[in-house]
Write an enzyme that holds these catalytic residues in place. Structure first.
Site, PDB file in Angstrom:
ATOM      1  N   LYS A 202       1.132  -1.247   0.374  1.00 29.83           N
ATOM      2  CA  LYS A 202       0.015  -0.098  -0.253  1.00 29.83           C
ATOM      3  C   LYS A 202       0.419   0.874  -0.386  1.00 29.83           C
ATOM      4  CE  LYS A 202      -3.959   1.321  -0.387  1.00 29.83           C
ATOM      5  NZ  LYS A 202      -5.090   1.509  -1.461  1.00 29.83           N
ATOM      6  N   SER A 408      -8.345   0.108  -4.871  1.00 23.65           N
ATOM      7  CA  SER A 408      -8.162   0.407  -3.728  1.00 23.65           C
ATOM      8  C   SER A 408     -10.474   0.144  -3.537  1.00 23.65           C
ATOM      9  CB  SER A 408      -8.491   1.153  -3.512  1.00 23.65           C
ATOM     10  OG  SER A 408      -6.739   0.856  -3.527  1.00 23.65           O
TER      11      SER A 408
END
Length: 619
Positions: A202, A408
């Protein structure tokens, strides 16, 4: 007293100047409306017989246009001075080509793509399908231009012939993912960043915690960038009839070939079989006249451009009586924010309202959610997901159709669909969570400014002008961890995985559409047409109408929206203004800063939890 009077007159002067600008812009828009009204009569737009359709879209290629606020449009430069880039709808381009395919008046398609911006491979593939349909009807396609960007050339490669100006340019440099890293700058300014995340890959917050890209991010980025580049090379090589090793992937190979062309980039492009002919603008025009003849009282080939043909064919369409079953299409494009948002941004409440509208419409038998988003607020994403669950519970199938990216939060809102369809080059995954904020106590202390006081608890009254209280960081990280577990559970339940299996393909890692299918994150590879066909199959529909469900504008807002687009097109067409054809590097840098830092100020999740893929933008 003197200072008060001075301040009063300054405010009065500002108010008068602002009023003047508003009045001038109101008059300007009124005049434009009258001009366009006079130019929009049926006899002003006619399709030539046996002529050419010039596909010359101008602006950014988008799934959904950003809504223009009427007040902002009227104010113009009075407030911001910013000039937004024009936008062109992907659906309009596809519609125009499909209409021309079956239109006996159109004998030739000319691709003139120099003013088409942000031309990514996924959207271009949708247009390419329409071009192949045009060619299959027996009609010819020719691409013409002074130069081609990499994205423009992808589309041009589907033409029967590609023509380039002898002084033109065409270099295919591949894909890259590079961004600005600002940790040292923040440290020098005394700004303390507090970052909370889950997911090894991430990397959305890396620019604020590092001065370079982590090895994990480089590994993940190389994987999907290579996937996209191989897809680009394979497609172009197939269309042009050469091998993929014709691409110059080392600077030494490129320099050697340009040297052989004596430094002439256009000649290099011809030698390398990127293009078929080098022709001046006049030579191009004369050759096109040989195909379709010339215009009466004009020295140009007989043609109609993209915008005029769109208007003409819209005028000719038969009325739609909406008597049959419908498949609703809802476009979710842009960052995901809370509440009601204008078109071009996904609002938790506004997008959910569109889904609810489709659910409550008895004629709608299935829903296609077209997702083109890098994510945003986790809370808003789940508001949308809950409405998708309600549609499914009502007995209507939902198909998520992924565009350029659905990563996402974009994946969060897609996961609950009955089926997920992605393009091979869709950027998806990035299943992870982060939260971050900055405190400025060290910055303020440099100027002798401090925060102090009392509260009834250890954390009462905490703000960004003081150090993070002990335990608050732990509390936030616990909340972030819970958000990640919720995301994994959502994926696991909807993709027939265990939570442990979902975690292995998550960790914030980005995947291409092909990779996502192999990993079980999507069901099928395809585009808009395949998504609609799948929705019809799930709903057992043989005949249906496709209905676009979108926010309805009031008449005044719609007029302003149309005028803004028409004004730009009119001014370009008549060379009142000329768009930049060469890069403005200062502008590029500013846009990069705004793109990279903008989400920090725009995101509004009530829990401060975000599922966003900054990595998804490629250079």
């Amino acid at each position: 007293m003197a200072q008060f009077v001075k301040s009063l007159f300054l405010k009065l002067g500002y108010t008068l100047n602002l009023t003047r600008k508003i009045i001038i812009n109101l008059i300007f828009f009124t005049l434009l409306f009258l001009i366009f009204k006079s130019l929009s009569t049926d006899d002003m737009v006619s399709v030539p017989k046996n002529g050419a359709l010039v596909l010359d879209p101008r602006g950014q290629l988008v799934e959904q246009k950003v809504e223009v606020d009427p007040f902002d449009a009227i104010m113009g430069e009075a407030i911001s001075g910013d000039k937004a880039d024009p936008e062109v709808l992907l659906s309009n381009i596809i519609k125009v080509i499909n209409n021309a395919t079956h239109d006996p008046r159109i004998a030739l398609l000319v691709l003139k793509l120099e003013r088409l911006q942000s031309a990514d491979i996924t959207k271009m593939t949708e247009i390419a399908k329409a071009i192949e349909g045009f060619k299959a009807s027996g009609k010819k396609v020719i691409a013409v231009g002074d130069g081609y960007s990499q994205g423009q050339y992808y589309l041009a490669s589907f033409a029967d012939e590609i023509w380039l100006n002898p002084n033109g340019w065409l270099i295919l440099d591949g894909y890259a993912r590079k961004q600005l890293y600002v940790k040292s700058a923040l440290d020098k300014a005394g700004i303390n960043q507090h970052i909370f995340r889950v997911g090894t890959y991430k990397s959305a917050v890396e620019p604020y915690m590092r001065d370079d890209m982590s090895e994990e991010a480089k590994e993940a980025n190389r994987l999907w960038l290579n996937e996209l580049w191989n897809a680009y090379k394979t497609t172009v090589a197939k269309q042009r009839g050469f091998d993929t090793d014709n691409f110059d992937e080392t600077i030494s190979d490129l320099v050697a070939k340009v040297e052989l062309a004596q430094g002439n980039i256009a000649q290099y492009a011809l030698n390398n079989r990127w293009v078929d002919k080098l022709m001046t603008r006049e030579q191009m025009n004369k050759t096109l006249i040989e195909y379709v003849g010339d215009k009466t009282q004009a020295s140009t080939f007989d043609h109609i451009n993209f915008q005029d043909y769109l208007i003409a064919t819209n005028q000719e369409q038969l009325p739609n009586y909406q008597q049959q079953d419908q498949i609703a299409m809802i476009v979710a494009k842009g960052a995901i924010l809370n509440g009601n948002q204008p078109a071009g941004t996904i609002g938790g409440d506004s997008t959910a309202a569109l889904l609810r509208k489709a659910r409550l419409n008895d004629q709608v038998k299935a829903v296609v959610l077209r997702v083109d988003s890098p994510g945003g607020s986790a809370f808003a994403s789940d508001v949308i997901r809950q409405e998708i669950e309600l549609i499914k519970a009502s007995g209507k199938p939902v198909v998520a159709s992924m565009g350029t990216y659905a990563a996402s939060g974009g994946y969060w809102i897609s996961a609950a669909a009955d089926k997920i369809v992605a393009s091979p080059t869709t950027i998806t995954g990035s299943i992870g969570i982060f939260g971050m904020f900055m405190t400025f106590e060290d910055t303020l202390s440099k100027f002798g400014v401090y925060t102090d006081g009392v509260g009834t608890t250890d954390y009462a009254g905490f703000g960004v002008t003081e150090a993070l209280p002990e335990g608050i960081g732990q509390l936030i990280q616990l909340n972030i961890n819970r958000g990640y577990q919720d995301f994994l559970t959502l994926v696991a339940e909807n993709r027939n995985m265990t939570v442990e299996q979902a975690d292995k393909v998550a960790q914030g890692r980005v995947w291409s559409g092909v990779q996502a299918k192999d990993l079980g994150l999507v069901d099928e590879l395809g585009g808009i047409d395949e998504s609609i066909a799948l929705a019809a199959e799930l709903a057992q529909l043989e005949q249906y109408e496709l209905k676009l469900v979108e926010k309805e504008l009031d008449p005044f807002s719609q007029m302003i929206q149309d005028l803004v687009g028409q004004t730009y097109a009119f001014m370009i067409e008549h060379e009142i203004i000329k768009p930049d054809t060469q890069p403005n590097y200062a502008s590029i840098l500013i846009k990069q800063f705004k793109s990279q830092l903008g989400y920090l100020t725009n995101f509004d999740d009530p829990n401060g939890i975000y599922s966003f893929c900054l990595t998804c933008e490629i250079n």
